[in-house]
Design an enzyme around this catalytic site. Structure first.
Site, PDB file in Angstrom:
ATOM      1  N   LYS A  80      39.285  48.499  42.820  1.00 30.72           N
ATOM      2  CA  LYS A  80      40.700  48.746  42.531  1.00 30.72           C
ATOM      3  C   LYS A  80      40.845  49.869  41.519  1.00 30.72           C
ATOM      4  O   LYS A  80      40.120  49.852  40.526  1.00 30.72           O
ATOM      5  CB  LYS A  80      41.270  47.459  41.956  1.00 30.72           C
ATOM      6  CG  LYS A  80      42.706  47.514  41.552  1.00 30.72           C
ATOM      7  CD  LYS A  80      43.080  46.214  40.930  1.00 30.72           C
ATOM      8  CE  LYS A  80      44.526  46.274  40.503  1.00 30.72           C
ATOM      9  NZ  LYS A  80      44.945  45.106  39.810  1.00 30.72           N
ATOM     10  N   LYS A  89      37.158  47.732  38.394  1.00 29.47           N
ATOM     11  CA  LYS A  89      38.575  47.956  38.150  1.00 29.47           C
ATOM     12  C   LYS A  89      38.703  49.068  37.116  1.00 29.47           C
ATOM     13  O   LYS A  89      38.254  48.941  35.981  1.00 29.47           O
ATOM     14  CB  LYS A  89      39.250  46.672  37.657  1.00 29.47           C
ATOM     15  CG  LYS A  89      40.732  46.885  37.390  1.00 29.47           C
ATOM     16  CD  LYS A  89      41.469  45.593  37.128  1.00 29.47           C
ATOM     17  CE  LYS A  89      42.920  45.892  36.806  1.00 29.47           C
ATOM     18  NZ  LYS A  89      43.693  44.702  36.517  1.00 29.47           N
TER      19      LYS A  89
HETATM   20  C1  PBG Z   1      46.323  42.712  35.657  1.00 30.55           C
HETATM   21  C2  PBG Z   1      46.611  43.425  36.922  1.00 30.55           C
HETATM   22  C3  PBG Z   1      47.160  44.694  37.071  1.00 30.55           C
HETATM   23  C4  PBG Z   1      47.281  44.907  38.444  1.00 30.55           C
HETATM   24  C5  PBG Z   1      46.811  43.773  39.085  1.00 30.55           C
HETATM   25  N1  PBG Z   1      46.386  42.864  38.137  1.00 30.55           N
HETATM   26  C6  PBG Z   1      47.642  45.661  36.053  1.00 30.55           C
HETATM   27  C7  PBG Z   1      46.714  46.309  35.132  1.00 30.55           C
HETATM   28  O1  PBG Z   1      45.502  46.085  35.152  1.00 30.55           O
HETATM   29  O2  PBG Z   1      47.197  47.115  34.318  1.00 30.55           O
HETATM   30  C8  PBG Z   1      47.825  46.153  39.067  1.00 30.55           C
HETATM   31  C9  PBG Z   1      48.302  46.035  40.472  1.00 30.55           C
HETATM   32  C10 PBG Z   1      49.096  47.197  40.930  1.00 30.55           C
HETATM   33  O3  PBG Z   1      49.244  48.204  40.205  1.00 30.55           O
HETATM   34  O4  PBG Z   1      49.605  47.114  42.057  1.00 30.55           O
HETATM   35  N2  PBG Z   1      46.966  41.458  35.604  1.00 30.55           N
END
Ligand code: PBG
Length: 330
Positions: A256, A204
């Site tokens: 992601k 991520k």
């Molecule tokens: C964290 C989380 C995020 C997203 C999913 N889970 C935000 C981040 O890490 O800042 C992002 C999903 C998206 O942008 O569609 N809880």
């Protein structure tokens, strides 16, 4: 008679592109409704859905409209739903306690969706503190304001338990704390939830494309997540994260964002024998919708092309805000 084209008579790949039927027959990648998972937001204390301006077509659901969205996804053939809870502003605190309250919005939403669709749809929940903390970080902070890894793990263990108690099938730890998958696996096993699986957000990246999500969950974050999410410059680091997540007991792994990280997705898919997911995130959605709204690209073709590319790169499952729409079209 001379041939003016290549050396071999067979060197004309265009023969296989001549008709729609031919192209369909030789397609190497086929999207199916079951590939898709719908991420959905549910907000506490609202009586009508609230549109998310940076994500046209996506809303913060009421408890009621969330149930309807789950049924629609199911009827369209989508295989899962990933739930995000948005608590009332006054319930946010430094430890994100609303995230571990058995009656917190996410737990309530899990129970609602479970009551509506049972085991027909795979119910997943975001396991992270950022929606619930007043500072907006994915974990709890130490005295110097830094995200405290191990103190956060204790909170994640509690979250795993309450989400599993509410009936979730899969938890999705997204906070990028070291050791999170192992701690969550232990917590689930020790509380009788051996069958709840873990979709690890393995790779991520700290991405600008999460922008619209901040609005979607009413995030309070100032600053960034660069001390816990990965740097866009790194690829091998994802394989290290992958090895750790698998060793700690991840059942499925995820990359992601999706589009800017297709190389990572391909590397991860090559390296593992567990299911691989990719998350087409809020900013990826917003880019296509914004360009289409301006008449600059063909929306439907662009959507299908992004999803096909993500699947071609190695994703077996794709989280996308277009899941229900696309599943209906397939
Ligand atoms: C964290 C989380 C995020 C997203 C999913 N889970 C935000 C981040 O890490 O800042 C992002 C999903 C998206 O942008 O569609 N809880």
């Amino acid at each position: 008679m001379s041939t003016t084209y290549g050396t071999f008579p067979g060197s004309r790949p265009r023969r296989l592109r001549t008709t729609p039927a031919m192209r369909r027959m030789v397609a190497e990648t086929r999207l199916q409704p079951a590939d898709l998972i719908l991420p959905a937001f549910v907000r506490e204390g609202i009586s009508t859905p609230v549109p998310i301006s940076a994500m046209p077509g996506v809303v913060q659901h009421t408890r009621d409209t969330l149930r309807k969205a789950a049924v629609e996804a199911l009827e369209a053939g989508v295989s899962g739903i990933m739930l995000f809870g948005v608590p009332e502003e006054a319930k946010k605190d430094a430890a994100g306690t609303a995230g571990t309250d058995p009656d917190g919005i996410l737990q309530v939403a899990i129970r609602d969706v479970k009551a509506e669709v049972g085991d027909e749809l795979v119910i997943m929940s975001d396991l992270c503190l950022d929606e619930f903390t007043d500072h907006g970080h994915c974990g709890v902070l130490d005295a110097s304001g830094r995200v405290d890894n191990d103190a956060t793990l204790e909170r994640y263990a509690e979250m795993a338990q309450v989400q599993a108690d509410a009936g979730v099938h899969v938890v999705g730890p997204s906070g990028m704390m070291d050791g999170q998958v192992g701690v969550i696996r232990d917590a689930l096993d020790q509380t009788g939830h051996e069958d709840v699986s873990i979709l690890a957000y393995t790779a991520k990246y700290a991405s600008a494309f999460y922008g619209p999500f901040r609005e979607a969950v009413g995030s309070s974050l100032q600053g960034d997540r660069k001390t816990y999410q990965q740097d866009a410059a790194n690829a091998r680091e994802s394989l290290r994260e992958l090895a750790l997540d698998l060793a700690e007991g991840a059942d499925m792994v995820m990359v992601k964002p999706a589009l800017p990280y297709l190389d990572i997705l391909a590397k991860v898919a090559e390296a593992v024998d567990v299911p691989v997911a990719a998350y087409q995130i809020s900013g990826e959605y917003a880019m296509v919708e914004a360009a289409a709204a301006n008449g600059w690209i063909d929306r439907d073709r662009a959507i299908m092309e992004t999803l096909t590319g993500i699947k071609r790169a190695g994703a077996q499952m794709i989280l996308t805000y277009w899941a229900t729409e696309v599943a209906r079209r397939l």
